[in-house]
Design an enzyme around this catalytic site. Structure first.
Site, mmCIF file in Angstrom:
data_model
loop_
_atom_site.group_PDB
_atom_site.id
_atom_site.type_symbol
_atom_site.label_atom_id
_atom_site.label_comp_id
_atom_site.label_asym_id
_atom_site.label_seq_id
_atom_site.Cartn_x
_atom_site.Cartn_y
_atom_site.Cartn_z
ATOM 1 C CD GLN A 80 -5.366 10.484 2.499
ATOM 2 O OE1 GLN A 80 -5.980 9.659 2.727
ATOM 3 N NE2 GLN A 80 -4.092 10.411 2.685
ATOM 4 C CG HIS B 192 -8.012 7.745 -2.577
ATOM 5 N ND1 HIS B 192 -7.642 7.281 -3.784
ATOM 6 C CD2 HIS B 192 -7.573 6.721 -1.617
ATOM 7 C CE1 HIS B 192 -7.187 5.740 -3.588
ATOM 8 N NE2 HIS B 192 -7.282 5.577 -2.224
ATOM 9 C CG LEU C 63 -10.148 0.159 8.019
ATOM 10 C CD1 LEU C 63 -10.120 -1.119 7.082
ATOM 11 C CD2 LEU C 63 -11.231 0.481 8.501
ATOM 12 C CD GLU D 271 -2.691 3.723 -1.341
ATOM 13 O OE1 GLU D 271 -3.081 5.052 -1.162
ATOM 14 O OE2 GLU D 271 -1.809 3.270 -0.701
ATOM 15 N NE ARG E 23 -6.842 7.788 6.176
ATOM 16 C CZ ARG E 23 -7.247 6.685 5.566
ATOM 17 N NH1 ARG E 23 -6.306 5.618 5.807
ATOM 18 N NH2 ARG E 23 -8.078 6.722 4.718
ATOM 19 N NE ARG F 36 -4.650 6.660 0.334
ATOM 20 C CZ ARG F 36 -5.600 5.889 0.965
ATOM 21 N NH1 ARG F 36 -6.307 6.606 1.895
ATOM 22 N NH2 ARG F 36 -5.572 4.671 0.921
ATOM 23 C CG PHE G 78 -2.413 -0.252 0.891
ATOM 24 C CD1 PHE G 78 -3.215 -1.122 0.588
ATOM 25 C CD2 PHE G 78 -3.037 1.250 0.867
ATOM 26 C CE1 PHE G 78 -4.224 -1.366 0.292
ATOM 27 C CE2 PHE G 78 -4.514 0.972 0.462
ATOM 28 C CZ PHE G 78 -5.091 -0.265 0.335
ATOM 29 C CG HIS H 88 -10.093 8.832 0.854
ATOM 30 N ND1 HIS H 88 -11.049 7.870 0.776
ATOM 31 C CD2 HIS H 88 -9.398 8.122 1.636
ATOM 32 C CE1 HIS H 88 -10.968 6.646 1.011
ATOM 33 N NE2 HIS H 88 -9.774 6.861 1.654
ATOM 34 C CG LEU I 108 -11.418 4.811 -2.702
ATOM 35 C CD1 LEU I 108 -10.993 6.191 -2.771
ATOM 36 C CD2 LEU I 108 -11.284 4.180 -1.497
HETATM 37 C C1 LIG Z 1 -14.759 4.433 0.311
HETATM 38 C C2 LIG Z 1 -13.613 4.262 1.465
HETATM 39 C C3 LIG Z 1 -12.803 3.576 1.422
HETATM 40 C C4 LIG Z 1 -11.906 3.455 2.654
HETATM 41 N N1 LIG Z 1 -10.816 2.256 2.672
HETATM 42 C C5 LIG Z 1 -9.948 2.471 3.608
HETATM 43 C C6 LIG Z 1 -8.961 1.332 3.789
HETATM 44 O O1 LIG Z 1 -9.141 0.352 2.860
HETATM 45 N N2 LIG Z 1 -8.272 1.437 4.839
HETATM 46 C C7 LIG Z 1 -8.378 2.174 5.898
HETATM 47 O O2 LIG Z 1 -7.422 2.188 6.824
HETATM 48 N N3 LIG Z 1 -9.262 3.231 5.837
HETATM 49 C C8 LIG Z 1 -10.169 3.276 4.761
HETATM 50 N N4 LIG Z 1 -11.087 4.306 4.663
HETATM 51 C C9 LIG Z 1 -11.129 5.256 5.753
HETATM 52 C C10 LIG Z 1 -11.997 4.531 6.992
HETATM 53 O O3 LIG Z 1 -12.819 3.785 6.449
HETATM 54 C C11 LIG Z 1 -12.402 5.789 7.819
HETATM 55 O O4 LIG Z 1 -11.495 6.474 8.203
HETATM 56 C C12 LIG Z 1 -13.094 4.556 9.047
HETATM 57 O O5 LIG Z 1 -13.630 3.477 8.770
HETATM 58 C C13 LIG Z 1 -13.838 5.815 10.195
HETATM 59 O O6 LIG Z 1 -14.419 4.846 10.951
HETATM 60 P P1 LIG Z 1 -15.217 5.616 12.217
HETATM 61 O O7 LIG Z 1 -15.641 4.657 13.179
HETATM 62 O O8 LIG Z 1 -14.308 6.821 12.942
HETATM 63 O O9 LIG Z 1 -16.449 6.205 11.464
HETATM 64 P P2 LIG Z 1 -17.702 5.699 10.708
HETATM 65 O O10 LIG Z 1 -17.383 4.178 10.183
HETATM 66 O O11 LIG Z 1 -17.698 6.827 9.446
HETATM 67 O O12 LIG Z 1 -18.942 5.803 11.577
HETATM 68 C C14 LIG Z 1 -19.359 6.935 12.087
HETATM 69 C C15 LIG Z 1 -20.881 6.827 12.833
HETATM 70 O O13 LIG Z 1 -21.194 7.662 13.403
HETATM 71 C C16 LIG Z 1 -22.665 7.856 13.445
HETATM 72 N N5 LIG Z 1 -22.979 9.188 13.286
HETATM 73 C C17 LIG Z 1 -22.396 10.373 12.614
HETATM 74 N N6 LIG Z 1 -22.876 11.422 12.888
HETATM 75 C C18 LIG Z 1 -24.066 11.126 13.585
HETATM 76 C C19 LIG Z 1 -25.012 11.702 14.325
HETATM 77 N N7 LIG Z 1 -25.457 13.099 14.007
HETATM 78 N N8 LIG Z 1 -25.904 11.009 15.024
HETATM 79 C C20 LIG Z 1 -25.718 9.763 15.525
HETATM 80 N N9 LIG Z 1 -24.912 9.111 14.891
HETATM 81 C C21 LIG Z 1 -23.856 9.743 13.992
HETATM 82 C C22 LIG Z 1 -22.696 7.127 11.924
HETATM 83 O O14 LIG Z 1 -24.095 6.805 12.204
HETATM 84 C C23 LIG Z 1 -21.850 5.880 12.198
HETATM 85 O O15 LIG Z 1 -22.286 4.714 12.938
HETATM 86 C C24 LIG Z 1 -12.029 4.325 3.562
HETATM 87 C C25 LIG Z 1 -12.820 5.435 3.469
HETATM 88 C C26 LIG Z 1 -13.752 5.456 2.653
HETATM 89 C C27 LIG Z 1 -14.964 6.525 2.405
#
Ligand SMILES: Cc1cc2nc3c(=O)[nH]c(=O)nc-3n(C[C@H](O)[C@H](O)[C@H](O)COP(=O)(O)OP(=O)(O)OC[C@H]3O[C@@H](n4cnc5c(N)ncnc54)[C@H](O)[C@@H]3O)c2cc1C
Length: 577
Positions: free
Chosen positions: A235, A237, A398, A250, A392, A281, A115, A350, A247
């Site tokens: 960032q 992507h 993740l 990568e 990042r 990126r 990666f 991203h 997306l």
């Molecule tokens: C398409 C894509 C691919 C990616 N691929 C990778 C990868 O391969 N490897 C990697 O390391 N990272 C990757 N990332 C980045 C990574 O997935 C995210 O940064 C990470 O999963 C964020 O996790 P989180 O738990 O912080 O938030 P999220 O998984 O976004 O969860 C947010 C939570 O907050 C809740 N929430 C938000 N606002 C409110 C509100 N007002 N009221 C109640 N609930 C609310 C939502 O319901 C949800 O449950 C990717 C991101 C994207 C967009």
């Protein structure tokens, strides 16, 4: 209604679910989420989660630490990065042991792939460090975490929308949320509150983020006096599907995909001779924009430009086995067959490196010095413990959500053991009720969709991969103007059942707050570092700018303070790839 819990976690993505798993049985723990848990954006993560397991070739967490520090353009806090990379293998094995089905190599061990920015021996060559489950890593991870939470009896409040966080005298006492089904307002009274509300990249027109990623938690904390750290670092992507931003992971380049300009040239060879298409990126996105600027992009039917991501040499078997989802997107949304033709791509907003500042245990910082907010925690993309600094590395998010989600869960468990409930403020939900009443009854002329569109367009045009003072000053004015016009919005749906019109209006307010902080930080930072590139200050300036931005909301607008970067093992050097 007032509901009482020891711990309230807002957000059921990877960070929220991982934290909830740490809360011991018998402790009352609620997870509030506006989406159904497994629809959180974590489930969209494709490529992988990294850890120096060394399953494919020699690797070490110190190399991973170095790469992350260098990738962050030396803005990441090295104590936090050391924890991230050192704890990575253990957190991956924990996931394996609770049932996460990773892809396997021929020995039956967790398979790993290359990666961007991940190298062997302090930058010598690309290393295979990303663990994955085909190109559905986040989906599989989130399902595993959620199932384990259900098994454990964590109480989920799905489709509850966070509207306020109750902080008084620097002590967090709970949150206010709305049941989306009925529009009823509930106060969640808690000893410890954690935000895991995800990112904010819907501030931009072209984005890989899901519709709901509007920076809810970040905006609410900011409005309650919490500073926001390093929000100017967004960032882009390099490989979003042309015009759509969806997306293409990568992992596609990790498996050998190549970027080509309109002449078919592998242009990354010119910019990053060592790791070529797998440069970080921020670097690759800038190179693509430079190709556009110098006339080597391919012009689309709408006059905008793209380049090609070429996977044709990988063959059907590799594509079908290792990249089934992302190539499926190209087929479905662009009508392109990646086995035979290159995929049109452009950079897409991203990931937001900044967010709610925390200490190493996920406790929220009250200022740029050492003051913390009692009972308030944050982890994941909404937070900034500063492991990503100015940029990042892929697969480090993740990892961030499971390492720091876990740490925040542990810290809250200790906190609730030693502390009682702080008194609940009287009329805790009054400001929220007044706001809902105002939006629901407003007869203003402004449309939420129009204001959002204008914001996203302007941010994309003037505050994305390349920035300079004139554009930034103009977009600052636009955000101010849109904030004024926001006071005059109206919604059409005035009913109380699943009122998404109302939610869109509230979310627009969150977007505007996030944009304001991004733009002010970007205007002030007169240097180029990581994802923040200023045409008018094109060099990194460690003498004046090796520091974190802390943005506060004040009556007169945003106030910026700064905090030194924690440097332990690696002194800042020029970043070459
Ligand atoms: C398409 C894509 C691919 C990616 N691929 C990778 C990868 O391969 N490897 C990697 O390391 N990272 C990757 N990332 C980045 C990574 O997935 C995210 O940064 C990470 O999963 C964020 O996790 P989180 O738990 O912080 O938030 P999220 O998984 O976004 O969860 C947010 C939570 O907050 C809740 N929430 C938000 N606002 C409110 C509100 N007002 N009221 C109640 N609930 C609310 C939502 O319901 C949800 O449950 C990717 C991101 C994207 C967009």
């Amino acid at each position: 209604m007032v509901l009482q819990y020891d711990v309230v976690i807002v957000g059921a993505g990877g960070a929220g679910c991982r934290a909830a798993l740490e809360i011991p049985e018998g402790v009352r723990c609620a997870v509030i989420t506006k989406l159904f848990p497994t629809r959180s954006h974590t489930a969209a993560a494709q490529g992988g989660v990294c850890a120096a397991l060394g399953n494919e070739e020699e690797d070490s967490w110190e190399w991973h630490m170095f790469d992350t520090v260098k990738g962050s353009d030396y803005l990441g806090d090295q104590d936090a990065i050391e924890i991230l990379t050192h704890d990575a293998p253990q957190t991956i094995y924990e996931l394996e042991h609770i049932g996460m089905p990773f892809s396997r190599n021929a020995d039956g061990r967790i398979a790993q792939r290359r990666f961007g920015g991940h190298t062997r021996n302090f930058g010598e060559a690309a290393v295979q460090r990303a663990c994955f489950a085909a190109d559905r890593t986040g989906h599989i991870m989130l399902h595993t975490l959620y199932e384990n939470c259900v098994k454990k009896g964590v109480e989920f409040f799905s489709e509850f929308f966070l509207l306020d966080v109750l902080i008084e005298d620097n002590i967090c006492r709970g949150v206010v949320a709305m049941d989306i089904r009925t529009s009823e307002i509930h106060t969640f009274y808690a000893k410890a509150v954690m935000f895991a509300t995800g990112g904010a990249c819907k501030v931009f027109r072209i984005s890989s983020n899901a519709h709901g990623l509007v920076g809810d938690g970040i905006a609410l904390a900011y409005n309650r006096g919490v500073p926001i750290e390093d929000h100017e670092f967004v960032q882009f992507h390099p490989t979003g599907l042309f015009k759509l931003g969806i997306l293409v992971s990568e992992a596609a380049r990790g498996e050998g995909g190549i970027l080509r300009n309109k002449n078919g040239e592998r242009f990354m060879e010119r910019y990053a001779p060592t790791i070529k298409d797998l440069a970080p990126r921020d670097v690759v996105s800038r190179c693509i924009y430079t190709e556009f600027r110098e006339g080597r992009g391919i012009v689309g039917d709408d006059g905008t430009q793209y380049v090609h991501l070429d996977l044709t040499h990988l063959g059907k078997e590799v594509i079908d086995k290792k990249l089934p989802d992302v190539t499926g997107f190209a087929r479905t949304y662009l009508g392109v067959e990646p086995i035979k033709e290159p995929i049109p791509i452009q950079p897409t907003a991203h990931y937001i490196m900044g967010g709610i500042p925390t200490d190493l245990n996920g406790q929220v910082r009250a200022n740029q010095k050492d003051k913390l907010v009692t009972g308030f925690y944050a982890a994941g993309e909404c937070a900034c413990v500063s492991v990503h600094g100015a940029n990042r590395l892929g697969t480090n998010s993740l990892l961030d959500i499971i390492v720091y989600g876990r740490r925040a869960g542990k810290a809250m468990t200790e906190f609730i053991r030693e502390n009682d409930f702080a008194p609940l403020p009287r009329d805790a939900d009054k400001p929220v009720r007044e706001k809902i009443e105002w939006i629901s009854k407003s007869n203003g002329k402004e449309s939420v969709a129009d204001l959002r569109q204008k914001l996203q367009d302007e941010m994309m045009d003037k505050c994305s991969v390349f920035r300079e003072v004139k554009g930034l000053a103009a977009v600052r004015e636009t955000v101010r103007e849109l904030k004024a016009r926001y006071q005059n919005i109206h919604i059409d749906d005035r009913t109380r059942t699943f009122n998404t019109d109302l939610l869109d209006a509230i979310e627009l307010g969150y977007l505007l707050d996030n944009a304001e902080v991004i733009v002010e930080g970007a205007l002030a930072r007169k240097e180029s570092r990581g994802a923040h590139y200023r045409d008018d200050y094109s060099k990194r300036d460690d003498k004046n700018w090796l520091k974190h931005t802390f943005a506060y909301k004040t009556e007169k607008g945003v106030k910026l303070e700064y905090k030194p970067v924690t440097i332990t093992k690696f002194q800042p050097k020029e970043r070459k790839y």
